[in-house]
Design a protein around this motif. Structure first.
Motif, short mmCIF file in Angstrom:
data_model
loop_
_atom_site.label_atom_id
_atom_site.label_comp_id
_atom_site.label_asym_id
_atom_site.label_seq_id
_atom_site.Cartn_x
_atom_site.Cartn_y
_atom_site.Cartn_z
N PHE A 141 0.85 -1.18 0.00
CA PHE A 141 0.00 0.00 0.00
C PHE A 141 0.88 1.23 0.00
CE2 PHE A 141 -2.49 3.32 2.27
CZ PHE A 141 -3.50 3.45 1.32
N VAL A 142 0.52 2.20 -0.82
CA VAL A 142 1.28 3.44 -0.95
C VAL A 142 0.68 4.48 0.01
CG1 VAL A 142 2.07 5.27 -2.49
CG2 VAL A 142 1.77 2.94 -3.36
N VAL A 143 1.49 4.96 0.93
CA VAL A 143 1.06 6.00 1.87
C VAL A 143 1.54 7.35 1.35
CG1 VAL A 143 1.24 6.87 4.23
CG2 VAL A 143 1.19 4.40 3.81
N ASP A 144 0.61 8.28 1.20
CA ASP A 144 0.99 9.62 0.76
C ASP A 144 0.24 10.65 1.59
OD1 ASP A 144 -1.59 9.54 -0.26
OD2 ASP A 144 -0.95 9.20 -2.32
N ALA A 145 0.41 11.91 1.24
CA ALA A 145 -0.22 12.99 2.02
C ALA A 145 -1.73 12.90 1.95
CB ALA A 145 0.26 14.35 1.50
N TYR A 146 -2.28 12.46 0.81
CA TYR A 146 -3.72 12.31 0.70
C TYR A 146 -4.24 11.27 1.68
CZ TYR A 146 -2.90 14.70 -3.77
OH TYR A 146 -2.52 15.60 -4.73
N THR A 147 -3.51 10.17 1.80
CA THR A 147 -3.91 9.10 2.72
C THR A 147 -3.95 9.60 4.15
OG1 THR A 147 -2.81 7.48 1.28
CG2 THR A 147 -3.35 6.77 3.52
N ARG A 148 -2.89 10.26 4.58
CA ARG A 148 -2.84 10.76 5.96
C ARG A 148 -3.96 11.76 6.22
NH1 ARG A 148 1.64 9.29 8.69
NH2 ARG A 148 3.42 8.51 7.48
N ARG A 149 -4.19 12.66 5.28
CA ARG A 149 -5.23 13.68 5.47
C ARG A 149 -6.60 13.05 5.59
NH1 ARG A 149 -5.80 17.06 0.45
NH2 ARG A 149 -3.68 17.70 0.96
N LEU A 150 -6.93 12.14 4.67
CA LEU A 150 -8.25 11.52 4.67
C LEU A 150 -8.46 10.66 5.91
CD1 LEU A 150 -10.94 10.92 3.22
CD2 LEU A 150 -9.80 8.95 2.16
N PHE A 151 -7.52 9.78 6.20
CA PHE A 151 -7.68 8.87 7.33
C PHE A 151 -7.73 9.62 8.66
CE2 PHE A 151 -5.83 4.73 5.27
CZ PHE A 151 -6.92 4.72 4.40
N ILE A 188 -8.25 7.28 -3.22
CA ILE A 188 -7.84 8.23 -2.17
C ILE A 188 -7.18 9.46 -2.81
CG2 ILE A 188 -6.21 8.62 -0.28
CD1 ILE A 188 -6.83 5.79 0.69
N VAL A 189 -6.31 9.24 -3.78
CA VAL A 189 -5.64 10.35 -4.45
C VAL A 189 -6.65 11.25 -5.16
CG1 VAL A 189 -4.03 10.99 -6.28
CG2 VAL A 189 -3.43 9.16 -4.69
N ILE A 190 -7.55 10.64 -5.93
CA ILE A 190 -8.55 11.42 -6.65
C ILE A 190 -9.44 12.19 -5.67
CG2 ILE A 190 -10.58 11.27 -8.14
CD1 ILE A 190 -7.88 10.91 -9.57
N HIS A 191 -9.85 11.52 -4.60
CA HIS A 191 -10.71 12.18 -3.61
C HIS A 191 -9.96 13.31 -2.91
CE1 HIS A 191 -14.44 12.21 -1.35
NE2 HIS A 191 -13.75 12.34 -0.21
N GLY A 192 -8.68 13.07 -2.64
CA GLY A 192 -7.88 14.10 -1.99
C GLY A 192 -7.66 15.31 -2.87
N ASP A 204 -19.47 18.09 -0.99
CA ASP A 204 -19.39 17.19 -2.14
C ASP A 204 -18.87 15.80 -1.76
OD1 ASP A 204 -20.20 19.26 -3.81
OD2 ASP A 204 -18.15 19.91 -4.21
N CYS A 205 -18.70 15.54 -0.45
CA CYS A 205 -18.01 14.33 -0.02
C CYS A 205 -18.99 13.20 0.30
CB CYS A 205 -17.17 14.63 1.22
SG CYS A 205 -16.19 13.22 1.78
N VAL A 206 -18.76 12.04 -0.31
CA VAL A 206 -19.60 10.87 -0.06
C VAL A 206 -19.35 10.27 1.31
CG1 VAL A 206 -19.81 10.30 -2.50
CG2 VAL A 206 -17.91 9.34 -1.17
N LEU A 207 -18.31 10.74 2.00
CA LEU A 207 -17.98 10.23 3.33
C LEU A 207 -18.41 11.18 4.44
CD1 LEU A 207 -14.34 9.04 2.53
CD2 LEU A 207 -16.38 7.62 2.65
#
Length: 228
Positions: A141-151, A188-192, A204-207
């Motif tokens: 799994f690739v962890v990036d800034a988008y992942t940290r922000r969303l999670f 996650i990247v697209i959503h971020g 606009d967020c489905v979450l």
């Protein structure tokens, strides 16, 4: 990492954004080049740099190494930090050829391949895992800034966990399901980029229904201007 929560998040994002069929590239080597060039820049800039390499018929390790450093730098200039990335790309191509190319690397187990990728100048954990997942189809799994922000906004992590700890926690839930690891990172990247930005577009967020951060930001409606 709560397995049920992670899979729920994945399902919602995938149904909304997917399937995305990442990573864009005509070959494994092109994916590897893209992983190096995308450091600290937008993918649209990387696409321009790769298009330049293709037009120059230089999208091959031998051709990249044969280019004068200044010419290589100009070809990848759209990706930003082109002098640094030129050196990193040359270092990677040298290593790639010394190991015997993609056919030899594909035979290595994931642990060995990851360790060796991390030994290349300019290849950090995120770049190595991009290459492993998208070029070699390994279950990482690739962890990036988008992942940290969303999670972290969802309350799934604190946000400051070490890279390896966060990566392992996701992999423990998903296991060897490479397509799901691929699609999870992609959505996650697209959503971020589109929704869960530094200044989020929560409406606009489905979450939103399960996001404590978004609910807190949207708790009160905008004030109604007073009539004069």
């Amino acid at each position: 990492m709560n397995a049920q929560r992670l899979k729920q998040v994945f399902d919602r994002l995938s149904n909304h954004h997917g399937p995305l069929n990442w990573w864009p590239g005509d070959s494994g080597f092109e994916v590897m080049v893209g992983a190096i060039l995308t450091q600290n820049t937008a993918w649209s800039n990387v696409e321009q740099a790769i298009a330049n390499l293709k037009r120059a018929q230089a999208l091959a390790p031998e051709r990249i190494l044969a280019l004068p450093p200044e010419e290589l730098g100009q070809l990848i200039r759209p990706s930003g930090y082109f002098n640094v990335k030129s050196k990193r790309l040359r270092s990677f191509c040298q290593w790639y050829l010394e190991q015997g190319g993609e056919a030899v690397l594909s035979a290595w187990d994931t642990g060995m391949l990851r360790t060796q990728l991390l030994s290349v100048n300019g290849v950090g954990p995120e770049t190595a895992d991009d290459i492993l997942l998208y070029a070699f189809e390994r279950p990482v799994f690739v962890v990036d800034a988008y992942t940290r922000r969303l999670f972290s906004r969802l309350g799934m992590v604190d946000g400051d966990e070490p890279y390896e700890s966060l990566r392992a926690s996701v992999e423990a839930v998903i296991g060897d399901d490479v397509p799901m690891l691929n699609e999870l990172h992609a959505v996650i990247v697209i959503h971020g980029k589109d929704v869960c930005r530094p200044r989020p577009r929560c409406s606009d967020c489905v979450l939103l229904g399960e996001c404590p951060t978004g609910q807190g930001l949207n708790r009160f409606p905008p004030a109604t201007p007073r009539s004069s």
